[in-house]
Design a protein around this motif. Sequence first.
Motif, PDB file in Angstrom:
ATOM      1  N   ILE A  49       0.677  -1.150  -0.196  1.00 40.66           N
ATOM      2  CA  ILE A  49      -0.146  -0.107  -0.445  1.00 40.66           C
ATOM      3  C   ILE A  49       0.244   1.036  -0.105  1.00 40.66           C
ATOM      4  O   ILE A  49       0.347   2.057  -0.280  1.00 40.66           O
TER       5      ILE A  49
ATOM      6  N   ILE B 270      -5.293   3.854   4.017  1.00 43.71           N
ATOM      7  CA  ILE B 270      -4.480   2.335   4.701  1.00 43.71           C
ATOM      8  C   ILE B 270      -5.100   2.090   6.057  1.00 43.71           C
ATOM      9  O   ILE B 270      -5.064   1.034   6.041  1.00 43.71           O
TER      10      ILE B 270
ATOM     11  N   ALA C  74       0.093   7.381  11.379  1.00 47.46           N
ATOM     12  CA  ALA C  74      -0.863   7.492  11.483  1.00 47.46           C
ATOM     13  C   ALA C  74      -0.383   5.457  12.451  1.00 47.46           C
ATOM     14  O   ALA C  74      -1.433   5.612  13.260  1.00 47.46           O
TER      15      ALA C  74
ATOM     16  N   PHE D 242       3.826  14.533  16.634  1.00 49.96           N
ATOM     17  CA  PHE D 242       4.844  14.610  15.925  1.00 49.96           C
ATOM     18  C   PHE D 242       5.152  15.504  15.003  1.00 49.96           C
ATOM     19  O   PHE D 242       6.058  14.844  14.267  1.00 49.96           O
TER      20      PHE D 242
ATOM     21  N   THR E 157       3.200   9.788   5.669  1.00 48.11           N
ATOM     22  CA  THR E 157       1.724   9.716   6.481  1.00 48.11           C
ATOM     23  C   THR E 157       1.533   8.488   7.182  1.00 48.11           C
ATOM     24  O   THR E 157       1.165   8.691   8.410  1.00 48.11           O
TER      25      THR E 157
ATOM     26  N   LYS F 193       0.574   8.044  18.485  1.00 50.29           N
ATOM     27  CA  LYS F 193      -0.351   7.778  18.889  1.00 50.29           C
ATOM     28  C   LYS F 193      -1.421   8.963  19.753  1.00 50.29           C
ATOM     29  O   LYS F 193      -2.088   9.357  20.019  1.00 50.29           O
TER      30      LYS F 193
ATOM     31  N   GLU G 298      -2.785  14.464   2.562  1.00 53.09           N
ATOM     32  CA  GLU G 298      -2.019  13.169   3.790  1.00 53.09           C
ATOM     33  C   GLU G 298      -2.982  12.753   4.934  1.00 53.09           C
ATOM     34  O   GLU G 298      -3.297  10.895   4.417  1.00 53.09           O
TER      35      GLU G 298
ATOM     36  N   LEU H 257      -5.328   2.768  22.131  1.00 48.95           N
ATOM     37  CA  LEU H 257      -4.237   3.462  21.338  1.00 48.95           C
ATOM     38  C   LEU H 257      -3.679   2.250  20.350  1.00 48.95           C
ATOM     39  O   LEU H 257      -3.765   3.129  19.202  1.00 48.95           O
ATOM     40  N   GLY H 258      -2.799   0.934  21.058  1.00 46.53           N
ATOM     41  CA  GLY H 258      -2.433   0.224  20.226  1.00 46.53           C
ATOM     42  C   GLY H 258      -3.167  -0.298  19.429  1.00 46.53           C
ATOM     43  O   GLY H 258      -2.556  -1.196  18.393  1.00 46.53           O
TER      44      GLY H 258
ATOM     45  N   MET I 150      -7.899  -1.420  10.738  1.00 48.73           N
ATOM     46  CA  MET I 150      -7.443  -1.162  11.469  1.00 48.73           C
ATOM     47  C   MET I 150      -8.690   0.230  11.618  1.00 48.73           C
ATOM     48  O   MET I 150      -9.367   1.254  10.604  1.00 48.73           O
TER      49      MET I 150
ATOM     50  N   SER J 247      -4.765   8.955   2.793  1.00 47.22           N
ATOM     51  CA  SER J 247      -3.840   7.767   2.397  1.00 47.22           C
ATOM     52  C   SER J 247      -4.404   7.312   3.388  1.00 47.22           C
ATOM     53  O   SER J 247      -3.740   6.082   3.555  1.00 47.22           O
ATOM     54  N   ILE J 248      -3.922   8.097   5.047  1.00 48.23           N
ATOM     55  CA  ILE J 248      -3.952   7.235   6.035  1.00 48.23           C
ATOM     56  C   ILE J 248      -6.049   6.852   6.190  1.00 48.23           C
ATOM     57  O   ILE J 248      -5.570   5.974   7.088  1.00 48.23           O
TER      58      ILE J 248
ATOM     59  N   CYS K 196      -5.603   1.121  16.780  1.00 46.29           N
ATOM     60  CA  CYS K 196      -6.167   1.428  16.210  1.00 46.29           C
ATOM     61  C   CYS K 196      -4.607   2.833  15.780  1.00 46.29           C
ATOM     62  O   CYS K 196      -3.802   3.112  15.632  1.00 46.29           O
ATOM     63  N   ASN K 197      -5.241   3.043  14.210  1.00 47.46           N
ATOM     64  CA  ASN K 197      -4.331   3.926  13.829  1.00 47.46           C
ATOM     65  C   ASN K 197      -4.636   5.861  14.062  1.00 47.46           C
ATOM     66  O   ASN K 197      -5.927   5.582  14.774  1.00 47.46           O
ATOM     67  N   PHE K 198      -3.928   6.254  14.037  1.00 45.15           N
ATOM     68  CA  PHE K 198      -4.517   8.038  14.871  1.00 45.15           C
ATOM     69  C   PHE K 198      -4.063   8.605  13.646  1.00 45.15           C
ATOM     70  O   PHE K 198      -2.989   8.816  12.807  1.00 45.15           O
ATOM     71  N   HIS K 199      -4.572   9.660  13.660  1.00 51.74           N
ATOM     72  CA  HIS K 199      -4.564  10.699  13.613  1.00 51.74           C
ATOM     73  C   HIS K 199      -4.983  12.339  13.790  1.00 51.74           C
ATOM     74  O   HIS K 199      -5.961  12.045  14.587  1.00 51.74           O
ATOM     75  N   HIS K 200      -4.073  13.071  14.092  1.00 54.50           N
ATOM     76  CA  HIS K 200      -4.748  14.656  14.339  1.00 54.50           C
ATOM     77  C   HIS K 200      -5.498  15.627  13.163  1.00 54.50           C
ATOM     78  O   HIS K 200      -4.186  16.210  12.652  1.00 54.50           O
TER      79      HIS K 200
ATOM     80  N   LYS L 253      -7.430  -0.576   4.345  1.00 55.41           N
ATOM     81  CA  LYS L 253      -6.362  -1.611   4.044  1.00 55.41           C
ATOM     82  C   LYS L 253      -6.049  -2.366   5.535  1.00 55.41           C
ATOM     83  O   LYS L 253      -6.178  -3.892   5.026  1.00 55.41           O
ATOM     84  N   LEU L 254      -5.346  -2.171   5.972  1.00 51.08           N
ATOM     85  CA  LEU L 254      -5.039  -2.578   7.288  1.00 51.08           C
ATOM     86  C   LEU L 254      -6.749  -3.081   7.713  1.00 51.08           C
ATOM     87  O   LEU L 254      -6.588  -4.086   8.574  1.00 51.08           O
TER      88      LEU L 254
END
Lengths: 397, 283
Positions: A32, B27, A45, A54, A41, A49, B20, B177-178, B33, B23-24, B180-184, B30-31
Amino acid sequence: MFLKFFYTLKEIGIPVSPTSFLVLQKALHQGIINSLDDFYTCARAILVKSEKYFDLYDQVFVHHFEGVPLPENDGFEIDEMARGMLDEWLKNPKMMADALGVDEDQLKNMSPEELIAYFKERLKDQEGEHHGGYKWIGTGGYSPVGHSGHHPGGMRVGGQSRNKSAVKVANERRYKDYSTAGPLTQAKISEALKRLRNLIPAGPRDRINIDETIRETMRNAGEIELMFDRALKDRLKIILAIDNGGWSMDPYISVVQTLFDYAGAQFKEVKTYFFHNTIYDGLWEDPARYKKPRNIIEFSRLDPDTRLIIVGDASMAPYELMASDGSIHISERSGRPSIEQLKFLAKTFSHSVWLNPVSETMWGYTHTIMAISKIFPMYELSLDGLEKAVAKLMNKN
Amino acid sequence: MYQESNSEFVGAQKYVLDQELASIVNISMKLEMPLLLKGEPGTGKTMLAHAITESLNMPLIVLNVKSSMKLVEALYQYDTLTRLNDSRFGDSKRNVSNIDEYIKMGKIGQAFCADKRTVLLIDEIDKADTDFQDDMLDVLDQMQFDIIETDKTIEAILRPVIIITSNAKKDLSDPFLGRCNFHHIAFPDPKMMRKIIGVHFEDIDSKLAQNAIDAFYSMREIDSIEKKPATRELINWIRALNADPDFRAKDLVKGRLPFLGVLFKKSPDYERAKNIASRRRMF
């Protein structure tokens, strides 16, 4: 793949877990991730966490893939601190000069770069002397020591500790936007006080109680008998006593105000009283402490399950607490010293706490704080302290 | 489980997506998660889930987390009362001795049982206590849960795309947190905001948009505002400005800011903003 990258992240202090690293490998294997941008990115992600890291992640990333050198070992923290100090310096040169114990004029002649370098030096010294965990969780205002520097009753603790507060100022600047150390806002207070409740059935009977319904239906030979309950409502009684007198509380007024606003909005049965410095014969219902005094003897008639929360800096001259004529009000001459009255309150209400806006690290310097904390469980008026206080208040024993 | 090649998320009609985040999202899908989104209110966390459903044409299931919520409510509900009623009167088509007929799926259960891949939005997870969060993550991790009454295990037919949002400044627990994926999501910069406004108001006068955005960002700068206005407020504000026939775009530059109540919802904030706005007008 990217093992070194992973370990650099770990070394720099980002909490990365092996599991998440495996997930990253999985992502790489699935094809991917096709470019460095994707990698940037996605790896973030998956591995990082919290937005707090960041910035660190970015620095490691450019180091690993672009070869930009990492700042020296403890550089991250100190860089940030120094920058924070520079900001502070620009706002208030005199205070910073005082805090660092250097000559203001001397610093004035330096360029910003020189200043930062100088601050860094100082900070490294500082770290050597004062190791370990400051938990500067927002008691509002930068520097309690700086504000109350002229307190006669012993708040002032001399140059050394002022230095500590300078580090604290710088510390607070880190992750400025996202840190938990910001001022206590209503939202944060509500988060902390969420657990402070005592659910009691109240209101109309409009909830079906299934177990009872089935039981009654059986007794009724299968003829349905609906049973209703009242909804659970919070019926916790709270007395909030606030020290609103004297300028030693002035720096904390906004924090206390927020707490007070929140308490008023949240709890149905909250009574707010006011006092000055410490409690003598009575508490006042009006903030001016003039019109409506309530003698604390009357409080023994109240429900002993009431939670008593006292907010005050507990800082005063020792005789104000200990002497039988300690009160500055001529009318309060019952002959009982304040400390006895406090003990009486603590005995009356088994669930009571004292919230102190003064930073916990400073308590040891003030005699009266120590004395009062022996009577009431004392907590810092910060998010952390509030949570602990709530836990104490809800404790069954 | 994941087949279609055209199922890349590329944004939606009313949602401006930055590369950004796209793509998060991809992904995470696809994973398989969950994706945890944090960010200020009004940065479009909830909107993202709606945008995904719109662009990938998947059904959306929303679980609005409440503070008193128990995990089982999100999974399934056993409708005792209907069963009791049926057993007494016997006039329904349901088979009273079959408990399955009285099990109703909750939001997570619905997402698991759907025969099409769904987007499951778990909104404002931070409202619930940490036990709820950890237990729920177990369910989402295993993609299955048990129904105690019938001793059955419900397994997800198709793993839903899970979007979790949180407003909390506080970090969620580590096990959470472990998994899942994370985005701010950062607050959009003025350029991005201009695009967002463009998407919402197609035929907006560009001068009005620019002036409104400038005024908006300068008002976000005002010190000690407790609740800063967010994208939602800006959109409503522009809508209000548009609706006012007397309003001219250049008024904003002069510092005449009408309808401040749309932007500031707390009275101290409102007073403050109003004071500062009127002070600016004098210069």
